[in-house]
Design a protein around this motif. Structure first.
Motif, mmCIF file in Angstrom:
data_model
loop_
_atom_site.group_PDB
_atom_site.id
_atom_site.type_symbol
_atom_site.label_atom_id
_atom_site.label_comp_id
_atom_site.label_asym_id
_atom_site.label_seq_id
_atom_site.Cartn_x
_atom_site.Cartn_y
_atom_site.Cartn_z
ATOM 1 N N LYS A 62 -5.671 19.057 11.536
ATOM 2 C CA LYS A 62 -5.067 20.378 11.460
ATOM 3 C C LYS A 62 -4.250 20.493 10.172
ATOM 4 N N GLU A 63 -4.539 21.525 9.379
ATOM 5 C CA GLU A 63 -3.808 21.766 8.152
ATOM 6 C C GLU A 63 -2.686 22.754 8.423
ATOM 7 N N ARG A 72 1.144 32.585 -0.339
ATOM 8 C CA ARG A 72 0.635 32.724 1.021
ATOM 9 C C ARG A 72 -0.626 31.879 1.169
ATOM 10 N N ASN A 73 -0.904 31.510 2.421
ATOM 11 C CA ASN A 73 -2.097 30.740 2.783
ATOM 12 C C ASN A 73 -2.202 29.438 1.990
ATOM 13 N N VAL A 74 -1.083 28.794 1.726
ATOM 14 C CA VAL A 74 -1.078 27.564 0.932
ATOM 15 C C VAL A 74 -1.310 26.375 1.859
ATOM 16 N N THR A 75 -2.312 25.559 1.520
ATOM 17 C CA THR A 75 -2.617 24.341 2.261
ATOM 18 C C THR A 75 -2.685 23.184 1.269
ATOM 19 N N VAL A 76 -2.386 21.990 1.762
ATOM 20 C CA VAL A 76 -2.460 20.785 0.944
ATOM 21 C C VAL A 76 -3.246 19.742 1.711
ATOM 22 N N LYS A 77 -4.191 19.109 1.017
ATOM 23 C CA LYS A 77 -5.029 18.093 1.633
ATOM 24 C C LYS A 77 -5.050 16.884 0.713
ATOM 25 N N LYS A 78 -4.868 15.694 1.301
ATOM 26 C CA LYS A 78 -4.945 14.466 0.518
ATOM 27 C C LYS A 78 -6.417 14.164 0.275
ATOM 28 N N THR A 79 -6.795 14.026 -1.003
ATOM 29 C CA THR A 79 -8.196 13.810 -1.340
ATOM 30 C C THR A 79 -8.466 12.410 -1.867
ATOM 31 N N LYS A 87 -4.409 24.545 -2.272
ATOM 32 C CA LYS A 87 -5.131 25.819 -2.299
ATOM 33 C C LYS A 87 -4.224 26.901 -1.747
ATOM 34 N N GLY A 88 -4.434 28.129 -2.215
ATOM 35 C CA GLY A 88 -3.676 29.248 -1.663
ATOM 36 C C GLY A 88 -3.784 30.472 -2.532
ATOM 37 N N GLN A 89 -2.804 31.348 -2.358
ATOM 38 C CA GLN A 89 -2.721 32.577 -3.127
ATOM 39 C C GLN A 89 -1.281 32.756 -3.591
ATOM 40 N N ALA A 90 -1.144 33.323 -4.797
ATOM 41 C CA ALA A 90 0.189 33.567 -5.346
ATOM 42 C C ALA A 90 0.226 34.946 -5.987
ATOM 43 N N GLN A 91 1.404 35.524 -5.961
ATOM 44 C CA GLN A 91 1.643 36.824 -6.591
ATOM 45 C C GLN A 91 2.738 36.590 -7.627
ATOM 46 N N GLY A 123 -3.420 36.311 -6.489
ATOM 47 C CA GLY A 123 -4.416 35.496 -7.172
ATOM 48 C C GLY A 123 -4.683 34.210 -6.418
ATOM 49 N N ASP A 124 -5.965 33.885 -6.229
ATOM 50 C CA ASP A 124 -6.345 32.630 -5.573
ATOM 51 C C ASP A 124 -6.160 31.469 -6.539
#
Length: 165
Positions: A62-63, A72-79, A87-91, A123-124
């Protein structure tokens, strides 16, 4: 005495003519037929998917999604061992997002990247951040922010703990 009685009757008559009509009687309330009590856990209408399995049966995938006024919608995944995908969106002004990774004592890395659109649009973005822990028991924190055009100070910081796994 007759005059007083006449005045009172006239006032009462005029009072009755100017008052609003009585409110219509409310129709009798209709009652809804009772529905049978719903069970505590409704039976699934679709076959159970892996996301609906109890937590003990599925791996921790679960992220967490992060947001504030400009992110908004910012997620972080260890790669990888020392890499993370954000990943996400910024204004943000001129589509520039700044970041710092710290361990609570020291700034381990810093930088910036661009989103696909600048403010006022959302912006994505997708960015890979590479950072190595200075201390093995520390928790790394990613701080996303917009640098003030006026004085360079951090605006609208979004603090995200980087995942261990």
């Amino acid at each position: 005495m007759k005059k007083l009685l006449f005045v009172l009757l006239t006032v009462g008559l005029l009072q009755g003519c100017t008052s609003s009509p009585p409110a219509p009687e409310a129709p009798p309330a209709t009652t809804q037929p009772e529905t049978p009590a719903q069970p505590e856990t409704p039976a699934p209408s679709n076959p159970q998917t892996p996301a609906e399995k109890p937590p003990a049966e599925q791996p921790e995938t679960k992220e967490t999604v992060y947001a504030n006024d400009i992110f908004r919608n910012v997620t972080v995944k260890k790669t990888g061992e020392d890499t993370f995908e954000v990943k996400g969106q910024a204004q943000v002004f001129e589509a520039v997002v700044n970041y710092v990774v710290e361990d609570g004592h020291n700034e381990l890395t810093q930088g910036f990247f661009q989103t696909f659109s600048g403010a006022p649009e959302w912006g994505d973005f997708t960015q890979t951040v590479k950072v190595k822990k200075a201390e093995p028991n520390s928790t790394l924190m990613l701080i996303l922010f917009e640098a003030s055009a006026k004085d360079g100070s951090r605006r609208s910081e979004l603090i995200i703990p980087l995942p261990e796994k």
